[in-house]
Design an enzyme around this catalytic site. Sequence first.
Site, PDB file in Angstrom:
ATOM      1  N   HIS A 124       0.935  -1.121   0.078  1.00  0.00           N
ATOM      2  CA  HIS A 124       0.008   0.002  -0.098  1.00  0.00           C
ATOM      3  C   HIS A 124       0.918   1.268   0.118  1.00  0.00           C
ATOM      4  O   HIS A 124       1.983   1.519   0.905  1.00  0.00           O
ATOM      5  CB  HIS A 124      -0.947  -0.201   1.301  1.00  0.00           C
ATOM      6  CG  HIS A 124      -1.637   1.411   1.261  1.00  0.00           C
ATOM      7  ND1 HIS A 124      -1.192   2.090   2.330  1.00  0.00           N
ATOM      8  CD2 HIS A 124      -2.867   1.714   0.696  1.00  0.00           C
ATOM      9  CE1 HIS A 124      -2.082   3.366   2.285  1.00  0.00           C
ATOM     10  NE2 HIS A 124      -3.156   3.017   1.450  1.00  0.00           N
ATOM     11  N   HIS A 170       1.793  11.111  -2.101  1.00  0.00           N
ATOM     12  CA  HIS A 170       0.701  10.832  -1.335  1.00  0.00           C
ATOM     13  C   HIS A 170       0.001  11.972  -1.578  1.00  0.00           C
ATOM     14  O   HIS A 170      -0.021  13.195  -0.896  1.00  0.00           O
ATOM     15  CB  HIS A 170       0.831  10.169   0.003  1.00  0.00           C
ATOM     16  CG  HIS A 170      -0.368   9.718   0.691  1.00  0.00           C
ATOM     17  ND1 HIS A 170      -0.611   9.585   2.006  1.00  0.00           N
ATOM     18  CD2 HIS A 170      -1.616   9.219   0.196  1.00  0.00           C
ATOM     19  CE1 HIS A 170      -1.500   9.129   2.279  1.00  0.00           C
ATOM     20  NE2 HIS A 170      -2.426   8.793   1.171  1.00  0.00           N
TER      21      HIS A 170
END
Length: 593
Positions: A124, A170
């Site tokens: 992830h 991110h």
Amino acid sequence: MSKQTYRICFCFRRRFKLTVAEAPKEIKLLFERYSENGIMSVDQLHRFLIDIQGEDKATKEDAQAIIDSLKDLKHLNIFHRKGLNLEAFFKYLFGNINSALSPSLGVHHDMTAPLSHYFIYTGHNSYLTGNQLSSDCSDVPIVKALQRGVRVIELDIWPNSTKDGVDVLHGRTLTTPVELIKCLKSIKEHAFSASSLPVVITLEDHLTPDLQAKVAEMVTQTFGDLLYTPGSEGLKEFPSPASLMKHLIISTKPPKEYLEAKIAKAKESESQKGKDSADEETWGKEVLDPKHAVEAADKDETDEEEDHQNEEDLDDGDHKTQHAAPEYRRLIAIHAGKAKGGLSDWLQVDPNKVRRLSLSEQELENAIITHGTEIIRFTQQNILRVYPKGIRVNSSNYNPLIAWMHGAQMVAFNMQGYGRSLWLMHGMFRANGGCGYVKKPDFLLKAGPNNEVFDPKVKLPVKKTLKVKVYMGDGWYMDFPHTHFDIYSPPDFYTRVGIAGVPADTTMKKTKTIEDDWTPTWDEEFEFPLTVPELALLRIEVHEYDMTEKDDFGGQTCLPVSELRTGIRAVPLHNRKGEKYNNVKLLMHFEFA
């Protein structure tokens, strides 16, 4: 043996005898039974391998190979040309050749079934070096993951600061970006260093159509013939891992419009997100058993709405994708996204098309309360990816068993988020030669005679009982400074042994504490009745007891029960990051009844 000195104060020192590891009493008795005049011959060792180690197919050549492997110990004066003396036999039992998982087994599951029939080692936010809000983005954690055998890499792709290139970061956080092309080149270079089986790259796409076209060009030129592209129509059935050897696969939802990132959102998020307790720093929180995890999920739904936004948004239909770059769409081999509507709509099975669905851990834990059987039916043909909930800003993880027992193939983990949950992930993917693909048990792939499916909440009859004996441990003195555990005396070790699995099988037990000893001998046996041994993982942790502070970490490992070798075995321990110590091992005995 030599003595070890610990300074108590300026004028007082304590001295302890530093003992050499020697065979426990039971090992000595076994050696006497299978030896003559203090020497175990090739024939006697062969019989030991069959009778005690359960190696029914062992040959005399295997026994001779073990003896030959100990020739390097001639300098220790324990090698005998006609066989093994007690010390050499003990060295063999504690050696790498006698590990709990067979070092020569390799890939042995059937790899010709569709991708949806496997648990797949999944990362992830694979580019993050640390926390989810402010750490650096880099290709280094991607390379490390691939070298460990991870087969699914996630990249969040955004326009760069000048809007003419593509970065990986991110979004809506303070993480520093890394160029997409750098990540792609590293993936190509290292994808098959640990396994030849296919690597899936999941893209979280936040790009405009012109940048999607750039990505398509980058991917095509970088990967070349390694890229698997079935076309833009989607698949009726997923191909098998065997048919995709040394191929790279792109998976993403159909392209959506670019959303402008706002750095203010990061600051807002940072102030709102909670912090996990300090307990996670040393060990990671104790893994909640599946039953308690689901109960906790019922009480904690505050982040669910955010999870929807953080990962795969609802697929709003073709009006958002009609302007997408066609060359980008053609790259997508595994289509992802959520259909309009609620959970029942998301889990609808289309007999003419397979796809990937993503749910947060919180969504999954809530969904299995009302839609548990539908999830299992969905995962018999389609792929379910589960990802950490948004409040795990320190890159911690969750109990993967909850997802695995409901058939989820891609249980996405923060590979930099060390702790007990990640140790379970490491344990699961030590199976099948560490290739990153583990065949799901048949009961998760097929419906029963009355069209019923597996229900993890139902307590089933015990299939088998695993008996585990912890004889002793050794190696800490060579791998740690002598005051690492206690500045005043040698360490006081104890071992925790248990099972992670379905709720009925999950448990943890512990040995007594052996005081002031670098080579503790516990000689304790435990029994673990298993109702679903196919999903069971054996957890092993060593702690050093501390009367005044938190107990120290002494090593850990996690092993798939389905691949345990019976008999007396050496069990190497690992540090918090999952890296194997040079010398620290336990000597254990495994038996199935």
